[in-house]
Write a protein that holds these residues in place. Sequence first.
Motif, PDB file in Angstrom:
ATOM      1  N   UNK A   1      -5.689  -6.990  -0.214  1.00 46.26           N
ATOM      2  CA  UNK A   1      -4.480  -6.569  -0.715  1.00 46.26           C
ATOM      3  C   UNK A   1      -3.362  -7.613   0.197  1.00 46.26           C
ATOM      4  N   UNK A   2      -2.539  -8.184  -0.572  1.00 47.38           N
ATOM      5  CA  UNK A   2      -1.690  -9.146   0.132  1.00 47.38           C
ATOM      6  C   UNK A   2      -0.681  -8.279   1.203  1.00 47.38           C
ATOM      7  N   UNK A   3      -0.676  -9.226   2.283  1.00 43.87           N
ATOM      8  CA  UNK A   3       0.637  -8.425   3.276  1.00 43.87           C
ATOM      9  C   UNK A   3       1.975  -8.454   2.507  1.00 43.87           C
ATOM     10  N   UNK A   4       2.821  -7.787   2.891  1.00 46.22           N
ATOM     11  CA  UNK A   4       4.280  -7.721   2.380  1.00 46.22           C
ATOM     12  C   UNK A   4       4.822  -6.377   2.885  1.00 46.22           C
ATOM     13  N   UNK A   5       6.067  -6.138   2.252  1.00 44.18           N
ATOM     14  CA  UNK A   5       6.655  -4.749   2.375  1.00 44.18           C
ATOM     15  C   UNK A   5       7.002  -3.785   1.477  1.00 44.18           C
ATOM     16  N   UNK A   6       7.525  -2.887   1.347  1.00 47.88           N
ATOM     17  CA  UNK A   6       7.957  -1.947   0.087  1.00 47.88           C
ATOM     18  C   UNK A   6       8.620  -0.780   0.835  1.00 47.88           C
ATOM     19  N   UNK A   7       9.373  -0.081  -0.010  1.00 41.02           N
ATOM     20  CA  UNK A   7       9.952   1.234   0.212  1.00 41.02           C
ATOM     21  C   UNK A   7       9.235   2.459  -0.171  1.00 41.02           C
ATOM     22  N   UNK A   8       8.678   3.127   0.911  1.00 38.99           N
ATOM     23  CA  UNK A   8       7.856   4.290   0.498  1.00 38.99           C
ATOM     24  C   UNK A   8       8.529   5.708   0.258  1.00 38.99           C
TER      25      UNK A   8
ATOM     26  N   UNK B   1     -12.945   2.351   6.582  1.00 34.42           N
ATOM     27  CA  UNK B   1     -12.125   3.537   6.806  1.00 34.42           C
ATOM     28  C   UNK B   1     -11.629   3.980   5.614  1.00 34.42           C
ATOM     29  N   UNK B   2     -10.916   5.336   5.679  1.00 30.33           N
ATOM     30  CA  UNK B   2     -10.054   5.781   4.706  1.00 30.33           C
ATOM     31  C   UNK B   2      -8.989   4.964   4.735  1.00 30.33           C
ATOM     32  N   UNK B   3      -8.099   4.732   3.481  1.00 29.24           N
ATOM     33  CA  UNK B   3      -6.911   4.077   3.627  1.00 29.24           C
ATOM     34  C   UNK B   3      -5.816   5.186   4.008  1.00 29.24           C
ATOM     35  N   UNK B   4      -4.798   4.516   4.829  1.00 30.28           N
ATOM     36  CA  UNK B   4      -3.637   5.452   5.123  1.00 30.28           C
ATOM     37  C   UNK B   4      -2.781   5.701   3.798  1.00 30.28           C
ATOM     38  N   UNK B   5      -2.062   6.880   3.999  1.00 31.64           N
ATOM     39  CA  UNK B   5      -1.216   7.214   2.803  1.00 31.64           C
ATOM     40  C   UNK B   5      -0.254   6.041   2.385  1.00 31.64           C
ATOM     41  N   UNK B   6       0.281   5.402   3.563  1.00 28.57           N
ATOM     42  CA  UNK B   6       1.386   4.062   3.216  1.00 28.57           C
ATOM     43  C   UNK B   6       0.511   2.965   2.522  1.00 28.57           C
ATOM     44  N   UNK B   7      -0.739   2.605   3.157  1.00 24.12           N
ATOM     45  CA  UNK B   7      -1.473   1.655   2.398  1.00 24.12           C
ATOM     46  C   UNK B   7      -1.726   1.966   0.883  1.00 24.12           C
ATOM     47  N   UNK B   8      -2.154   3.197   0.525  1.00 28.36           N
ATOM     48  CA  UNK B   8      -2.406   3.690  -0.669  1.00 28.36           C
ATOM     49  C   UNK B   8      -1.050   3.685  -1.656  1.00 28.36           C
ATOM     50  N   UNK B   9       0.136   4.026  -1.311  1.00 23.88           N
ATOM     51  CA  UNK B   9       1.362   3.839  -1.847  1.00 23.88           C
ATOM     52  C   UNK B   9       1.540   2.484  -1.986  1.00 23.88           C
ATOM     53  N   UNK B  10       1.621   1.566  -1.105  1.00 15.47           N
ATOM     54  CA  UNK B  10       1.678   0.359  -1.260  1.00 15.47           C
ATOM     55  C   UNK B  10       0.903  -0.684  -2.175  1.00 15.47           C
ATOM     56  N   UNK B  11      -0.341  -0.190  -2.268  1.00 15.79           N
ATOM     57  CA  UNK B  11      -1.180  -0.696  -3.310  1.00 15.79           C
ATOM     58  C   UNK B  11      -1.137  -0.290  -4.423  1.00 15.79           C
ATOM     59  N   UNK B  12      -0.565   0.977  -4.873  1.00 16.04           N
ATOM     60  CA  UNK B  12      -0.249   1.617  -5.974  1.00 16.04           C
ATOM     61  C   UNK B  12       0.816   1.156  -6.723  1.00 16.04           C
ATOM     62  N   UNK B  13       1.882   0.973  -5.879  1.00 17.49           N
ATOM     63  CA  UNK B  13       2.922   0.158  -6.323  1.00 17.49           C
ATOM     64  C   UNK B  13       2.761  -1.214  -6.804  1.00 17.49           C
ATOM     65  N   UNK B  14       2.115  -2.136  -5.923  1.00 15.18           N
ATOM     66  CA  UNK B  14       1.616  -3.412  -6.320  1.00 15.18           C
ATOM     67  C   UNK B  14       3.146  -4.300  -6.472  1.00 15.18           C
ATOM     68  N   UNK B  15       3.795  -3.845  -5.739  1.00 11.63           N
ATOM     69  CA  UNK B  15       5.231  -4.928  -5.706  1.00 11.63           C
ATOM     70  C   UNK B  15       6.239  -4.219  -6.492  1.00 11.63           C
ATOM     71  N   UNK B  16       5.892  -3.151  -7.248  1.00  8.80           N
ATOM     72  CA  UNK B  16       6.785  -2.455  -8.054  1.00  8.80           C
ATOM     73  C   UNK B  16       7.807  -1.494  -7.429  1.00  8.80           C
TER      74      UNK B  16
END
Length: 645
Positions: A376-383, A496-511
């Motif tokens: 998963x690429x590094x980057x930022x998002x609004x959670x 490990x299990x993903x963190x909640x923030x990682x999950x939402x970041x990957x789920x949004x995938x830049x959206x």
Amino acid sequence: MSRHRCPAAAACRNLAPVIALRTTPGPAARPFRTGMTVAFALLVAAGCGREQAEAPAVEPAADAARQVDGSVTISGDDRLAGSLTWRAPRVALAEGDEALVAALDRAGEALEAGDLEASADSAIPLYLAVLERDPGSKPAAEGLERSLSALLAQGAAALGRAGDDDDALHRARMVAAVARSLRPAEQRVRDYLADVDRAEHLAEINQAAERELRAGRLGESGDGALARVREALALDEDQPRALQLRAAVESAMIRRAEDAASAGDFDGAAEWLDHAEAVRGGAGAVADARTRLDTRRRAWILRLRDEGIAALPRAGGIEDARALLARMLVLAEPGNAAVAELRERIDLAVHYGNFRPGQRFTDRAGGGRGPQMVVVPHGGFSMGAADADRDAEDSERPRRNLRFDRGFALSLTEITVGEFRRFVDATGYRTRAERRGFSMAYDERSGNFVRRSRVDWRMDFAGARAADDLPVLHVSARDAQAYVDWLAEVSGERYRLPSEAEFEYALRAGGTGRYPWGDGPPPEGVGNLTGDKDRSPGGRGWSNAFEDYDDGHWGPAPVGSFTPNAFGLHDLEGNVSEWVADCWHDSYRRAPASGAAWVNPGCRMQVVRGGAWASSPAQTRSSWRAPSPVDNTNARVGFRVARDI
């Protein structure tokens, strides 16, 4: 006749003009040095030991014979003694006219053969011997004249070679000594002597240049070998040895440039090439050297790139690679591809280690392979939920901005029944549903989820035997954690299990939309969601579903059946909801700013994220989250794994 008689008074009177010649050169001559001047004068004055008034008159031929007789002592520069003095070899003539005729014959043959002065059998010594015996011999006088002309011709030829031939210069000096002995006052001899003097002066300058060159004093600062060479070429712009030395200086500067380039000092190399270019005004050799150095510079850039790439996996390698990149930037032109590559590789190493964003890979794990992973690429998002989201709950707020400065990996799909079986077979692990004997499964008759006995990870959503390519169900958060602990142990990697923030970041995938795909209805084939066209085996439909959507499945689909998102991941928005590593908190206040899992020791409630095959549209939103007891198992929740890179 006495061999020590003084020449005619007229000949002795020629001494003053001869000396004056050395200080007042003609148009083709330059001043001689002191040693040669003294020697020249002494050669003219040799044998004048008596008063001029006592000397009887003699013929010119006899005068020539007298001038070469006797010993000449040179004062001043003794180094030149050998080259400034010539004594005619002693010729033994028998008495009588026949001996003179024979000597003339022998002299003529020697003259014809070019043997002029070297031995008693040479032309000039023979003619001088005849004139010594018979001063009035016209054949001897004419022969001597022809011999002198031939001698000067030999000297001129030697001077033509003397520019780069020391033996030729030595021969020219010998001719000069003989000519001075024979005709010191003749203009042609004087001109020849001036040419010899000039050649010797050039030779001395060139020798000085050679010494400077051997000592490594090239003259890039205005002195040294280059200054001497320029001095010689100012006297004769076509002087061969000076031209050779100039080329040698240029070559030495080019070698220094190449040596500097070999050590990686391309600034120093460029300076040396600039010096070399000034030697001959941009000769082809310098242009060729610039081409070679440019090739070497590019090779250095590539070598630095390779060293930088090789350094990245090592401890402290990123800093080493950055230092190498800085050296490349000094050498490379803007836009250099190798510089761009190393910069990208450093960036990738900082953010991804040895991986690239979007890369798929698997690790060795317990004699087989682990699940397929995606970087998963590094980057930022609004959670979290936007303020305008009418379906959001307080637990989805406050919305916050997060950034992942380093990428991470998530499994391509949820963990499957087949993958979970490898873990159970390898460890003998017994899940929570196995130990307590039941789980929550879908009941077609009631259209609801009910508690059903003997349902565990081997079963599907309805309690039937599950295929290996279905996502594993009926696993608790602790079962999921047991799997990732085993996977980390057998692979040696940080699973490990993903963190909640990682999950939402990957789920949004830049959206940034309400749903993973945006704000509108789901596109066809986006995932296994609840659509109002879905039908159960008994013909049931959903009362709360996406309009006009049909994914063809009632219950979970085999993993990877739908289109991956922008990060290359499958089923985050549907199929089954998934355990994440975070303990449940009622909001994001005081949540880790790094996006790491928010864990409290011994927490009893853990977070579930992502829509499922039986989730309402509100539960499919990107920000949706729900609490669940860590021992809870059902037909809607599975998990996927994360891995540090």
